[in-house]
Design an enzyme around this catalytic site. Structure first.
Site, short mmCIF file in Angstrom:
data_model
loop_
_atom_site.label_atom_id
_atom_site.label_comp_id
_atom_site.label_asym_id
_atom_site.label_seq_id
_atom_site.Cartn_x
_atom_site.Cartn_y
_atom_site.Cartn_z
N THR A 14 23.46 -15.28 44.49
CA THR A 14 21.89 -15.11 44.57
C THR A 14 21.50 -16.21 43.60
O THR A 14 20.09 -16.23 43.51
CB THR A 14 21.38 -13.79 44.10
OG1 THR A 14 22.12 -13.39 42.84
CG2 THR A 14 21.67 -12.75 45.08
N SER A 43 20.80 -7.44 42.12
CA SER A 43 20.68 -8.01 43.43
C SER A 43 21.51 -6.95 44.70
O SER A 43 21.61 -7.36 45.75
CB SER A 43 21.25 -9.40 43.70
OG SER A 43 20.65 -10.25 42.67
N CYS A 131 28.38 -30.28 34.84
CA CYS A 131 27.29 -31.00 35.80
C CYS A 131 27.19 -32.21 35.37
O CYS A 131 26.95 -33.05 36.08
CB CYS A 131 26.42 -30.27 36.26
SG CYS A 131 25.40 -29.47 34.99
N HIS A 244 20.79 -34.58 37.51
CA HIS A 244 20.78 -34.87 36.31
C HIS A 244 20.96 -36.46 36.19
O HIS A 244 21.54 -37.06 36.87
CB HIS A 244 22.07 -34.23 35.71
CG HIS A 244 22.25 -33.00 35.19
ND1 HIS A 244 21.22 -31.99 35.35
CD2 HIS A 244 23.06 -32.14 34.80
CE1 HIS A 244 21.40 -30.68 34.97
NE2 HIS A 244 22.65 -30.91 34.75
N1 NAP Z 1 23.25 -24.74 37.52
C1 NAP Z 1 24.02 -25.82 37.37
O1 NAP Z 1 23.87 -26.94 37.45
C2 NAP Z 1 25.61 -25.66 37.05
C3 NAP Z 1 26.54 -26.80 37.10
C4 NAP Z 1 27.79 -26.49 36.93
C5 NAP Z 1 28.18 -25.35 36.85
N2 NAP Z 1 27.48 -24.08 36.31
C6 NAP Z 1 27.80 -22.91 36.14
O2 NAP Z 1 27.71 -22.01 37.37
C7 NAP Z 1 27.61 -20.45 36.87
C8 NAP Z 1 26.11 -20.18 37.42
O3 NAP Z 1 24.99 -21.01 37.23
P1 NAP Z 1 23.42 -20.71 38.00
O4 NAP Z 1 22.91 -22.07 37.30
O5 NAP Z 1 23.98 -20.46 39.45
O6 NAP Z 1 22.97 -19.37 37.14
P2 NAP Z 1 21.82 -18.34 37.52
O7 NAP Z 1 20.92 -19.23 38.66
O8 NAP Z 1 21.43 -18.01 36.54
O9 NAP Z 1 22.79 -17.46 38.63
C9 NAP Z 1 23.70 -16.51 38.09
C10 NAP Z 1 24.42 -15.80 39.21
O10 NAP Z 1 25.24 -14.76 38.64
C11 NAP Z 1 24.95 -13.50 39.24
N3 NAP Z 1 25.47 -12.37 37.92
C12 NAP Z 1 25.04 -12.33 36.69
N4 NAP Z 1 25.80 -11.19 36.32
C13 NAP Z 1 26.64 -10.86 37.23
C14 NAP Z 1 27.88 -9.95 37.20
N5 NAP Z 1 28.04 -9.42 36.33
N6 NAP Z 1 28.60 -9.93 38.28
C15 NAP Z 1 28.38 -10.58 39.50
N7 NAP Z 1 27.40 -11.60 39.48
C16 NAP Z 1 26.45 -11.67 38.48
C17 NAP Z 1 23.60 -13.42 39.31
O11 NAP Z 1 23.16 -12.48 40.13
P3 NAP Z 1 21.53 -11.66 39.90
O12 NAP Z 1 20.89 -12.56 40.87
O13 NAP Z 1 21.98 -10.33 40.51
O14 NAP Z 1 21.49 -11.86 38.46
C18 NAP Z 1 23.32 -14.88 40.11
O15 NAP Z 1 23.59 -14.75 41.24
C19 NAP Z 1 27.28 -20.70 35.24
O16 NAP Z 1 28.50 -20.37 34.83
C20 NAP Z 1 26.93 -22.15 35.02
O17 NAP Z 1 27.46 -22.48 33.72
C21 NAP Z 1 25.94 -24.45 36.73
#
Ligand code: NAP
Length: 337
Positions: A14, A43, A131, A244
């Site tokens: 999500t 979620s 990223c 970025h």
């Molecule tokens: N955003 C980027 O550009 C990017 C790039 C490279 C790497 N990353 C990495 O990718 C990861 C996610 O980033 P994001 O930007 O997508 O963050 P985000 O939008 O905050 O999404 C976080 C996701 O993790 C879920 N979550 C939180 N706690 C959880 C748990 N205990 N068990 C299972 N799922 C859980 C959340 O679910 P809910 O909706 O239920 O809260 C949501 O689906 C991070 O580790 C980040 O460092 C991100």
């Protein structure tokens, strides 16, 4: 393990990266036998439509992990630390977006266009880079075929979706409040991001750099298998929703001319050169958002140093910076069987 037609789980389905990952599953027709979508308690029970079918969001359990072959984790470093070793010990291949395992010697850190060979030696967990590291290593890997690279100075302009969904909402709300003469609420970042810039991404370390800046240096060295390359980064958060941008000054241990650099970058896998400044053509976040390539432009000799060039690159942080890189790794693993 059914690697050709795996049972997969997407953890963080999500979130900002998870949503793009599911778009890519459809777009690329990624092969799977079954797919489980997981998130937090917030979620649990929600429905997500994939390929026209509703799928119910679940919590991650040991039982669920025992029923899948491949796990994509895009949640948080804390969640990755808990789930990835467990899933790997149960025989799953885990592709992790977090920084939890990137520098572990036993964990390949992979950008397929650069070092897919490293996928041959994994012990269950495979990490994708930060990223802002991914576009940089793709550009450096292409250019080092001309002459060895000795030093890189890079400044980033990173979008708020790099922080996740909450930051995207915050920028939208702050922007609306500011243009309507209301005071903006600040919660995700230490300062207002709307109509502002923050030279601060992740915690500050004792050497004065931030964790994000040191990731760019350490991860680049690992992916390029080059401990000699010196990298100094300044990472800046900007009020842009997606993609970025990076300004890089690259020093070589030998002569380099711009036309050769342009040619090499233009033929590198995953890179597109957009460089006609006279016609106002150069990469911008609005150009790269929703696209798979790393866009490069503003190529020029660096007038301040011999054997050096300057350039500008932009890429979609949710695609090549995260979800696309993860799915490309899975596609490579399937090819390699
Ligand atoms: N955003 C980027 O550009 C990017 C790039 C490279 C790497 N990353 C990495 O990718 C990861 C996610 O980033 P994001 O930007 O997508 O963050 P985000 O939008 O905050 O999404 C976080 C996701 O993790 C879920 N979550 C939180 N706690 C959880 C748990 N205990 N068990 C299972 N799922 C859980 C959340 O679910 P809910 O909706 O239920 O809260 C949501 O689906 C991070 O580790 C980040 O460092 C991100």
């Amino acid at each position: 393990m059914a690697i050709q037609n795996p049972n997969i789980a997407v953890i963080g389905a999500t979130g900002a990266v998870g949503k793009v990952f599911l778009d890519l599953v459809e777009e690329r027709n990624f092969p799977f036998n079954s797919i489980r979508l997981c998130a937090s308690e917030r979620s649990e029970g929600k429905q997500i439509t994939l390929k026209g079918k509703p799928i119910t969001v679940e919590l991650v359990t040991e039982k669920l992990l025992s029923e899948v072959d491949m796990v994509f984790v895009s949640a948080s470093t804390k969640v990755s630390k808990e789930i990835c070793p467990k899933a790997a010990s149960m025989g799953c291949i885990v592709i992790d977006d977090s920084s939890a395992f990137r520098l572990e010697p036993s964990v390949p850190l992979v950008v397929p266009e650069v070092n897919k060979i490293d996928l041959k030696n994994h012990e269950g967990i495979i990490a994708i880079p930060n990223c802002s590291t991914t576009p940089l290593v793709m550009v450096l890997n292409a250019l080092r075929t001309i002459a060895p690279i000795s030093r890189v100075t890079v400044d980033t302009y990173q979008s708020v979706s790099g922080t996740g969904t909450a930051a995207v909402t915050e920028l939208k709300e702050q922007t609306a409040n500011i243009v309507n003469n209301k005071s903006p609420e600040v919660s995700v970042y230490p300062h207002q991001i709307g109509f502002n810039l923050l030279p601060h991404i992740e915690d500050f370390l004792s050497n004065g750099y931030t964790k994000e800046e040191m990731k760019m240096s350490n991860e680049t060295r690992k992916i390029l298998h080059d401990d000699e390359i010196n990298i100094s980064a300044t990472c800046v958060r900007v009020p842009v929703f997606t993609s970025h941008s990076e300004s890089a000054h690259i020093e070589f241990d030998g002569p380099i001319d711009i036309e050769t650099a342009r040619k090499v970058l233009g033929s590198a896998e995953g890179i597109k050169v957009l460089d006609n400044p006279g016609k106002n053509i150069y990469p911008m976040p609005l150009v790269s958002t929703g696209q798979d390539e790393v866009f490069v432009g503003r190529l020029r000799e660096d007038i301040s140093k011999q054997n050096s060039i300057a350039l500008w690159m932009v890429s979609d942080n949710l695609r090549k910076g995260a979800a696309l890189n993860a799915i490309q790794i899975a596609e490579e693993l399937i090819k390699m069987d």
